[in-house]
Scaffold this active site. Structure first.
Site, PDB file in Angstrom:
ATOM      1  N   VAL A  83       1.053  -1.259   0.051  1.00 14.19           N
ATOM      2  CA  VAL A  83      -0.011  -0.111   0.092  1.00 14.19           C
ATOM      3  C   VAL A  83       0.848   1.030   0.009  1.00 14.19           C
ATOM      4  O   VAL A  83       2.109   0.767   0.428  1.00 14.19           O
ATOM      5  CB  VAL A  83      -0.735  -0.123   1.352  1.00 14.19           C
ATOM      6  CG1 VAL A  83       0.074  -0.039   2.638  1.00 14.19           C
ATOM      7  CG2 VAL A  83      -1.895   1.122   1.357  1.00 14.19           C
ATOM      8  N   VAL A 103       7.353  -3.858  -9.914  1.00 10.36           N
ATOM      9  CA  VAL A 103       8.449  -3.813 -10.752  1.00 10.36           C
ATOM     10  C   VAL A 103       9.014  -5.299 -10.648  1.00 10.36           C
ATOM     11  O   VAL A 103       9.115  -5.968  -9.662  1.00 10.36           O
ATOM     12  CB  VAL A 103       9.645  -2.870  -9.919  1.00 10.36           C
ATOM     13  CG1 VAL A 103      10.705  -3.099 -10.640  1.00 10.36           C
ATOM     14  CG2 VAL A 103       9.042  -1.415  -9.942  1.00 10.36           C
ATOM     15  N   HIS A 124      10.046  -7.142  12.402  1.00  7.78           N
ATOM     16  CA  HIS A 124      11.213  -6.557  12.101  1.00  7.78           C
ATOM     17  C   HIS A 124      12.209  -7.087  11.046  1.00  7.78           C
ATOM     18  O   HIS A 124      13.457  -6.872  11.215  1.00  7.78           O
ATOM     19  CB  HIS A 124      12.028  -6.372  13.227  1.00  7.78           C
ATOM     20  CG  HIS A 124      11.079  -5.545  14.254  1.00  7.78           C
ATOM     21  ND1 HIS A 124      11.689  -5.339  15.503  1.00  7.78           N
ATOM     22  CD2 HIS A 124       9.765  -5.032  14.289  1.00  7.78           C
ATOM     23  CE1 HIS A 124      10.242  -4.498  16.291  1.00  7.78           C
ATOM     24  NE2 HIS A 124       9.448  -4.270  15.257  1.00  7.78           N
TER      25      HIS A 124
END
Ligand SMILES: Cc1cc2nc3c(=O)[nH]c(=O)nc-3n(C[C@H](O)[C@H](O)[C@H](O)COP(=O)(O)OP(=O)(O)OC[C@H]3O[C@@H](n4cnc5c(N)ncnc54)[C@H](O)[C@@H]3O)c2cc1C
Ligand SMILES: *[C@@H]1O[C@H](CO)[C@@H](O)[C@H](O)[C@H]1NC(C)=O
Ligand SMILES: *[C@@H]1O[C@H](CO)[C@@H](O)[C@H](O)[C@H]1NC(C)=O
Length: 624
Positions: free
Chosen positions: A144, A281, A556
């Protein structure tokens, strides 16, 4: 800065969304329900899309810079590079728009169930993620505008100064704490009143603040940690060890994503910055002779396009997609690339060095009021949100945080190895939570279902390991850019990680003996994991088994395009974030961390992006 009274608009728009959502959430398929809600919401409110920068313009054939991925790093980079009006900058994002529903901090869990999450999962394991479906942990990632800064829990930490001094010592000049501190200050727009003035930035784009609302449980946690010996302090200041109410990347009970921080203010003002959403991409184009990156291939508007880069391509696709894209482009371990049919251009250790933080959450009961599902669907929401009261500004219920150096508990300024953070609700506060983690039904039913009883109040402490020694790896499953890569989390490969997790968990449990916790009658929720029953309850072996079950990721992921000198065979980029051996190609995101820092990485990734932008400006002769 903002002309719209968005706070009020957001309230009006979000209310029906939340109410409708709360009716469907009780049905079994919470994920589809959320998707439907987001869809209804999106169709009606598309005009409120936060960024929409020059979306009408056709893409050019060539830009000065192409930034891949509009996440935490990508939005910051695109905004900074386009400060030079002579440079044309293109920012490409695989996901769609950010909207106002995603702004409400308390609904953070719900977002993972929708389409703005890539929904990655780790490969199955027999030694970790044992409480999750198929022994696979969910690894959410933002897809997003704003990337994972739209999905995250807004916990704001910088880590320890030694983390950065260590990066420099590993062969990366310019990355010591002294060097990076100005970049932290540059992006921070902190309104934390007791932040240490020498360390904090007050005027930057990324708003940081305390949440207005505090639960009695969080107060008890802060008291108990102090009774255990920690000082209440600005953990983002001179000394990190300590306890505090959480600093969050929010302002006025609103999520401060990278998109909101960096791109929204540019709306209609940056003609030289083009942004394309829903643009995946698939390859960075690299001339195999000159080893020079010269453009990208992108799938957008239903077709494949080639776009050229006059100066540089910067990959900011995050620690999972960045290594994937590099490998698809021929940059990676040559042997592995050949195995999947890709011709290597540069033989580099892409995808290795994967690190993450895990935390085996522990549940406690209390006689204080905890967050309940009703809090998410309360009809008085509108008033409460307007006044920024109630738990709506609370980032998914995360409220307080504490850092310990368990190996040197007497060292007030130690390098913490454990963080405990408090969530003022339980796995049963909202069905979205166990769903987001992908908990096995049998585990949920034996351990948590009972807490759904309205008369029971419960909260959780997450003991998060800060400096894990295990390393995982991202690999390609295939040369098809639409196939997900393989994620080998490899948690607990190193015994230290199990050991420190158990010690952190015991520290959390020991806090219940402190007066602060006794005042709310906090008690360990004593339910046993069925598949750990071979170990005596509460023995070290039992807790080690517990840790291997509740391998909750704190999301993380980092390190997969490691920064380091050429002499380091594990390094992918140099200290100016240039890919070794390839010209005009950089990486700037969480992938470059040589070692994960001791805290939550969203802030440090902003720092990396700010520093990267300055280095690129220097290298191309743009001095402000
Ligand atoms: C659920 C969750 C909770 C978290 N909680 C916290 C927290 O409380 N505090 C904290 O500090 N950190 C938290 N984090 C971590 C933090 O948000 C991330 O470390 C940080 O956002 C990473 O930034 P990034 O720029 O490296 O990647 P991202 O922000 O993930 O950005 C990558 C972007 O690139 C896009 N992209 C990927 N591949 C392509 C492609 N091929 N083409 C085009 N676009 C592409 C992605 O869609 C995405 O938008 C959390 C993360 C998650 C997922
Ligand atoms: C927060 O709200 C106040 C009051 O409405 C407003 O003055 C302030 O500008 C807002 N802060 C930000 C950063 O938008
Ligand atoms: C909660 O329990 C503690 C300890 O038993 C007691 O002192 C306190 O008054 C109780 N609080 C409430 C709100 O019942």
């Amino acid at each position: 800065m903002m002309t719209l009274p968005w706070n009020h608009i957001a309230t009006l728009l979000v209310l029906p969304w939340l109410l409708e959502y709360s009716m469907v959430i009780s049905q079994t398929d919470t994920g589809n329900a959320l998707n439907d809600m987001l869809e209804i919401y999106r169709r009606g409110q598309a005009q409120l899309d936060l960024e929409n920068l020059d979306e009408s313009q056709d893409l050019l054939a060539k830009y000065d810079f192409i930034v891949v991925g509009a996440g935490t790093a990508g939005c910051a980079l695109a905004a900074r590079l386009s400060e030079n009006p002579r440079w044309r900058v293109l920012l490409l994002e695989a996901g769609g728009p950010e909207n106002y529903a995603m702004d409400i901090p308390i609904v953070a869990h719900l977002l993972q169930l929708g389409e703005i999450n890539w929904k990655y999962r780790t490969e199955p394991s027999n030694s970790y993620c044992l409480a999750m479906n198929d022994n696979r942990c969910n690894w959410p990632r933002g897809k997003v505008m704003g990337g994972s800064s739209v999905l995250n829990y807004m916990m704001y930490t910088r880590g320890n100064r030694r983390d950065y001094d260590r990066w420099e010592a590993l062969g990366n000049p310019g990355w010591s704490f002294k060097d990076v501190l100005p970049y932290f200050k540059k992006y921070e727009g902190s309104s934390v009143p007791d932040a240490e003035e020498d360390y904090v930035g007050r005027n930057g784009p990324v708003k940081v603040s305390y949440v207005n609302w505090r639960s009695r449980i969080a107060e008890a946690f802060v008291d108990a940690a102090q009774q255990d010996g920690l000082k209440y302090r600005d953990y983002n200041g001179r000394i990190q060890n300590g306890v505090a109410f959480l600093h969050t990347t929010t302002r006025n009970s609103t999520r401060w994503s990278s998109n909101r921080a960096y791109l929204y203010p540019l709306k209609g003002k940056r003609r030289n910055l083009h942004v394309r959403k829903n643009a995946l991409v698939t390859k960075v184009l690299i001339d195999p002779q000159t080893k020079t990156a010269y453009g990208i291939m992108v799938q957008t508007e239903g077709r494949m396009q080639k776009i050229l880069a006059r100066r540089e391509v910067i990959v900011s696709a995050g620690a999972i997609n960045t290594p994937q894209l590099l490998m698809l482009s021929g940059v990676g371990p040559a042997k592995h690339l050949r195995e999947v049919g890709i011709k290597p251009v540069a033989d580099l250790a892409v995808g290795y060095n994967l690190q993450d933080h895990t935390a085996p959450a522990v549940t406690f009961t209390t006689n204080a009021t905890s967050l309940k599902f009703e809090d998410f669907s309360d009809p008085t929401l509108i008033n409460r949100f307007n006044r920024m009261e109630g738990p709506y500004g609370s980032p998914g219920g995360c409220e307080a945080i504490a850092f310990w150096d368990l190996d040197h508990e007497r060292d007030e300024d130690g390098w913490p190895d454990i963080e405990l953070f408090l969530v003022g609700g339980s796995m049963s506060s909202n069905p979205a939570i166990s769903r987001a983690f992908g908990l096995k039904k049998v585990i949920y039913d034996t351990l948590f279902a009972e807490i759904e009883d309205k008369s029971l109040n419960a909260f959780m402490i997450f003991p998060m390991i800060l400096r894990p020694k295990s390393r995982g790896r991202i690999m390609l499953k295939s040369s098809d850019p639409f196939k997900y890569p393989l994620i080998h989390a490899n948690y607990f490969a190193h015994p230290y990680d199990v050991d420190i997790s158990v010690r952190g968990l015991l520290k959390a449990i020991s806090l219940m003996e402190q007066r602060g916790m006794q005042a709310i009658n906090a008690q360990l929720w004593e339910k046993k994991i069925p598949t750990c029953k071979q170990h005596p309850y509460k023995s070290w072996a039992y807790w080690a088994c517990y840790v291997r079950h509740f391998t909750f990721t704190i999301y993380h992921y980092s390190g997969t395009a490691k920064m380091g000198p050429k002499s380091d065979r594990a390094a992918v980029v140099d200290h100016r974030l240039r890919v070794h051996g390839i010209k005009n190609l950089r990486v700037a995101d969480a992938s470059i961390m040589p070692e994960i820092m001791s805290g939550h990485p969203n802030g440090p990734v902003f720092m990396i992006a700010e520093k990267a932008a300055d280095m690129i400006k220097q290298d191309h002769g743009f001095i402000q």
